[in-house]
Design a protein around this motif. Structure first.
Motif, PDB file in Angstrom:
ATOM      1  N   LEU A 165       0.829  -1.213   0.000  1.00 13.86           N
ATOM      2  CA  LEU A 165       0.000   0.000   0.000  1.00 13.86           C
ATOM      3  C   LEU A 165       0.860   1.259   0.000  1.00 13.86           C
ATOM      4  O   LEU A 165       0.437   2.306  -0.492  1.00 13.86           O
ATOM      5  N   PRO A 184       3.790   4.901   8.883  1.00 14.24           N
ATOM      6  CA  PRO A 184       3.253   3.541   8.899  1.00 14.24           C
ATOM      7  C   PRO A 184       2.319   3.347  10.091  1.00 14.24           C
ATOM      8  O   PRO A 184       2.311   4.162  11.020  1.00 14.24           O
ATOM      9  N   SER A 185       1.562   2.281  10.059  1.00 12.78           N
ATOM     10  CA  SER A 185       0.705   1.957  11.203  1.00 12.78           C
ATOM     11  C   SER A 185       1.575   1.689  12.427  1.00 12.78           C
ATOM     12  O   SER A 185       2.652   1.111  12.318  1.00 12.78           O
ATOM     13  N   SER A 240     -11.466   6.512  11.023  1.00 11.50           N
ATOM     14  CA  SER A 240     -10.296   7.407  11.037  1.00 11.50           C
ATOM     15  C   SER A 240     -10.190   8.171   9.727  1.00 11.50           C
ATOM     16  O   SER A 240      -9.780   9.336   9.722  1.00 11.50           O
TER      17      SER A 240
HETATM   18  P1  NAD Z   1      -6.845   2.698  10.910  1.00 10.92           P
HETATM   19  O1  NAD Z   1      -7.781   3.637  10.263  1.00 10.92           O
HETATM   20  O2  NAD Z   1      -6.995   2.412  12.344  1.00 10.92           O
HETATM   21  O3  NAD Z   1      -5.328   3.207  10.723  1.00 10.92           O
HETATM   22  C1  NAD Z   1      -4.788   3.469   9.467  1.00 10.92           C
HETATM   23  C2  NAD Z   1      -3.672   4.467   9.613  1.00 10.92           C
HETATM   24  O4  NAD Z   1      -4.234   5.712  10.012  1.00 10.92           O
HETATM   25  C3  NAD Z   1      -2.626   4.124  10.678  1.00 10.92           C
HETATM   26  O5  NAD Z   1      -1.350   4.500  10.239  1.00 10.92           O
HETATM   27  C4  NAD Z   1      -3.053   4.991  11.849  1.00 10.92           C
HETATM   28  O6  NAD Z   1      -1.998   5.299  12.716  1.00 10.92           O
HETATM   29  C5  NAD Z   1      -3.553   6.213  11.127  1.00 10.92           C
HETATM   30  N1  NAD Z   1      -4.493   7.047  11.866  1.00 10.92           N
HETATM   31  C6  NAD Z   1      -5.473   6.646  12.705  1.00 10.92           C
HETATM   32  N2  NAD Z   1      -6.123   7.721  13.213  1.00 10.92           N
HETATM   33  C7  NAD Z   1      -5.543   8.811  12.652  1.00 10.92           C
HETATM   34  C8  NAD Z   1      -5.755  10.206  12.776  1.00 10.92           C
HETATM   35  N3  NAD Z   1      -6.693  10.716  13.596  1.00 10.92           N
HETATM   36  N4  NAD Z   1      -4.991  11.047  12.064  1.00 10.92           N
HETATM   37  C9  NAD Z   1      -4.037  10.566  11.241  1.00 10.92           C
HETATM   38  N5  NAD Z   1      -3.764   9.266  11.104  1.00 10.92           N
HETATM   39  C10 NAD Z   1      -4.515   8.387  11.798  1.00 10.92           C
HETATM   40  O7  NAD Z   1      -6.905   1.384  10.019  1.00 10.92           O
HETATM   41  P2  NAD Z   1      -6.145   0.007  10.266  1.00 10.92           P
HETATM   42  O8  NAD Z   1      -6.834  -0.674  11.383  1.00 10.92           O
HETATM   43  O9  NAD Z   1      -4.682   0.218  10.327  1.00 10.92           O
HETATM   44  O10 NAD Z   1      -6.437  -0.727   8.884  1.00 10.92           O
HETATM   45  C11 NAD Z   1      -7.583  -1.422   8.639  1.00 10.92           C
HETATM   46  C12 NAD Z   1      -8.562  -0.611   7.837  1.00 10.92           C
HETATM   47  O11 NAD Z   1      -7.942  -0.169   6.627  1.00 10.92           O
HETATM   48  C13 NAD Z   1      -9.757  -1.414   7.397  1.00 10.92           C
HETATM   49  O12 NAD Z   1     -10.934  -0.674   7.556  1.00 10.92           O
HETATM   50  C14 NAD Z   1      -9.514  -1.683   5.928  1.00 10.92           C
HETATM   51  O13 NAD Z   1     -10.642  -1.926   5.184  1.00 10.92           O
HETATM   52  C15 NAD Z   1      -8.793  -0.453   5.517  1.00 10.92           C
HETATM   53  N6  NAD Z   1      -7.975  -0.705   4.324  1.00 10.92           N
HETATM   54  C16 NAD Z   1      -8.380  -0.184   3.127  1.00 10.92           C
HETATM   55  C17 NAD Z   1      -7.655  -0.450   1.977  1.00 10.92           C
HETATM   56  C18 NAD Z   1      -8.057   0.137   0.659  1.00 10.92           C
HETATM   57  O14 NAD Z   1      -7.219   0.219  -0.225  1.00 10.92           O
HETATM   58  N7  NAD Z   1      -9.290   0.541   0.464  1.00 10.92           N
HETATM   59  C19 NAD Z   1      -6.524  -1.245   2.036  1.00 10.92           C
HETATM   60  C20 NAD Z   1      -6.157  -1.767   3.267  1.00 10.92           C
HETATM   61  C21 NAD Z   1      -6.892  -1.473   4.405  1.00 10.92           C
END
Ligand code: NAD
Length: 500
Positions: A165, A184-185, A240
């Protein structure tokens, strides 16, 4: 966390402006191996001060030094070199991802051998970003357009396929001439820090790509609200993503969002049943169901429902769980403890809503799963589309089977969710294969296949599954802005009080 608890853990650093550093606060957090459930490294806990440093480095690299002097062909050469280095180190990167993320080595090996293609494809596109000379309707006027990079792009990455990604964002952004801060996460920071060494080795000038580690609310949000960030490219959950969109709007940043899904995988009675069973399995149990494109709603035509479900259960029962480093393993652990708990909570929700558990429905306590965060491959039947298990993204190996009567019924159920990321259709009818995709609200439709992605094919969501497109030629436009230049060749300026 006491000092004693952290003995023996690897200590990772973040990468800003070409230098490795701890966080400004000196704080760290643990990253875990999902197979053992134990921490294995300490990651710098970046905050707003670190985000400031990273954005300043990326801004400096965008406006001065070598990067802005490179022509598009030279940017393409660097991207190609980076692709080659990823291909060279694919195995090493895959092993880091497995340790930090729990994804199968079989899947990661394949994914990382394929990831270089994004860098090659966008390397090729870099010097094909062409403006136009406009056939302008004014006399003695020469008017043309330029497509220019945006500036500093914040790339916010989820934990489920971190390096792939990242490639989807970084390759087009760099091809277009932007600079980047990758966040990154917090659950899977390690692979980005290994990857950035390859960016350095490829010869990208310092500051062009930076890695800021930390939590979303701290490091991530500091990027999203930073005045010098021009664009936020976010992949993650809807909650988020919506919040990020709102915060980015305060400074009118460009935003692309790749969010979640509740994708329908629709099986018609005229399908090739063996293939459709495999398609349903791949849609929900591959990657332990932790994919945005999971086919988590299996719509099965009523007249084959029972036969199909029997075959599906028989196949799912053969799935081998265990060590993600073993090439034989087919279903690995859940990547994070909170996600593991979330999946188990949906099993209670499904039961309370009256879904029938046809397979699994519990955590996995098989000996080969050790102390890892495993859940049993789970299939619910008797689901109606209004149940929470059919409407909400579980992000795990949990399938809801929903019966339908005919094409109209299938379309109505398929579209009756807030998401629109992807859909699958299994049929031998040519007419249906062509006509049905037009009626389904999703950014990607697969007919007689599932979970196929390519650097050539635009990918993104309808409805609440996101904004913008990644991959394919569409993607580069997400990282460009258009400038129009007017040159008058007239020797005399006409009446200045009248619009020209
Ligand atoms: P998440 O939304 O919890 O986190 C994603 C990223 O956003 C992380 O790096 C996190 O630190 C960051 N983040 C969280 N809150 C934030 C904020 N307030 N400000 C800035 N950054 C913030 O998601 P996750 O649990 O890591 O991933 C799973 C989710 O991602 C699922 O819903 C999945 O469907 C989605 N996803 C979508 C795709 C796509 O291409 N459509 C691909 C992979 C995953």
């Amino acid at each position: 966390m006491t000092a004693l608890d952290t003995v023996g853990l690897e200590k990772l650093s973040m990468y800003i402006g070409g230098d490795w550093s701890p966080s400004a606060s000196g704080e760290t957090f643990e990253t875990f191996n999902p197979f053992t459930g134990k921490p294995w490294a300490l990651v710098p806990r970046g905050n707003a001060a670190d985000a400031d440093r990273a954005v300043a480095a990326a801004k400096k690299a965008f406006t001065s030094g070598e990067w802005p002097t490179l022509n598009a062909t030279q940017r393409g050469h660097l991207l190609r070199k980076l692709g080659d280095l990823i291909a060279r180190d694919a195995e090493k990167l895959a092993e880091i991802e497995v340790k930090d993320n729990g994804k199968l080595i079989a899947e990661m090996g394949m994914q990382l051998k394929y990831a270089p293609q994004w860098y090659y494809y966008f390397a090729g596109l870099a010097d094909k970003i062409e403006g136009a000379v406009l056939p302008i309707d004014k006399p003695e006027t020469f008017t043309y357009t330029l497509h220019e990079p945006l500036g500093v792009v914040a790339m916010i990455i989820p934990w489920n396929s971190p390096l792939l990604l990242t490639a989807w964002k970084l390759a087009p952004a760099l091809a277009a001439g932007n600079t980047a801060v990758i966040k990154p996460s917090e659950f899977t920071s390690a692979s980005a820090l290994a990857f950035i060494k390859l960016v350095e080795e490829a010869g990208f000038p310092p500051g062009v790509v930076n890695v800021l580690t930390g939590f979303g609310k701290e490091a991530g949000e500091a990027l999203v609200t930073h005045p010098d960030v021009a664009k936020v490219a976010f992949t993650g959950g809807v909650k988020s993503g919506t919040h990020v969109y709102q915060r980015a709007a305060e400074s009118l940043k460009k935003v692309s969002l790749e969010l979640g899904g509740k994708s329908p995988n629709i099986v018609f009675a005229d399908c090739n049943m063996e293939n459709a069973v495999k398609g349903a399995i791949s849609g929900i149990f591959a990657a332990t169901g932790q994919t945005c494109i999971a086919g988590s709603r299996l719509l099965v035509q009523k007249n084959i429902h029972n036969e199909f479900v029997d075959k599906l259960i028989a196949f799912a029962k053969t799935a081998r769980m265990g060590d993600p480093m073993s090439l034989d393993t087919q279903v690995g652990p859940v990547t994070t403890r909170p996600q593991y708990e979330k999946i188990l909570s949906y099993m209670d929700i499904a039961k309370a809503d009256g879904a029938e558990c046809a397979l699994g429905g519990t955590k996995a306590e098989r000996s080969e799963c050790g102390d890892g965060w495993f859940v049993e491959p789970t299939i619910y039947t008797g689901v109606n589309n209004q149940m929470r298990i059919a409407q909400e993204e579980v992000f795990g190996p949990v399938l809801s089977v929903i019966p339908f009567e005919d094409d109209d019924d299938a379309v109505e159920i398929a579209n009756d969710v807030v998401y629109g990321l992807a859909a699958g259709i299994w049929t031998s009818s040519l007419n249906r294969a062509i006509e049905l995709p037009k009626r389904i609200q999703a950014g990607t439709i697969w007919v007689n296949t599932y979970r196929a992605v390519s650097f050539i094919a635009p990918f993104g969501g309808y409805k609440r599954s996101g904004l913008g497109r990644e991959s394919g030629q569409d993607a580069i436009n997400e990282y460009l802005q258009t400038k129009t230049v007017w040159i008058s060749t007239a020797t005399e300026t006409p009446n200045p009080f009248v619009m020209r």
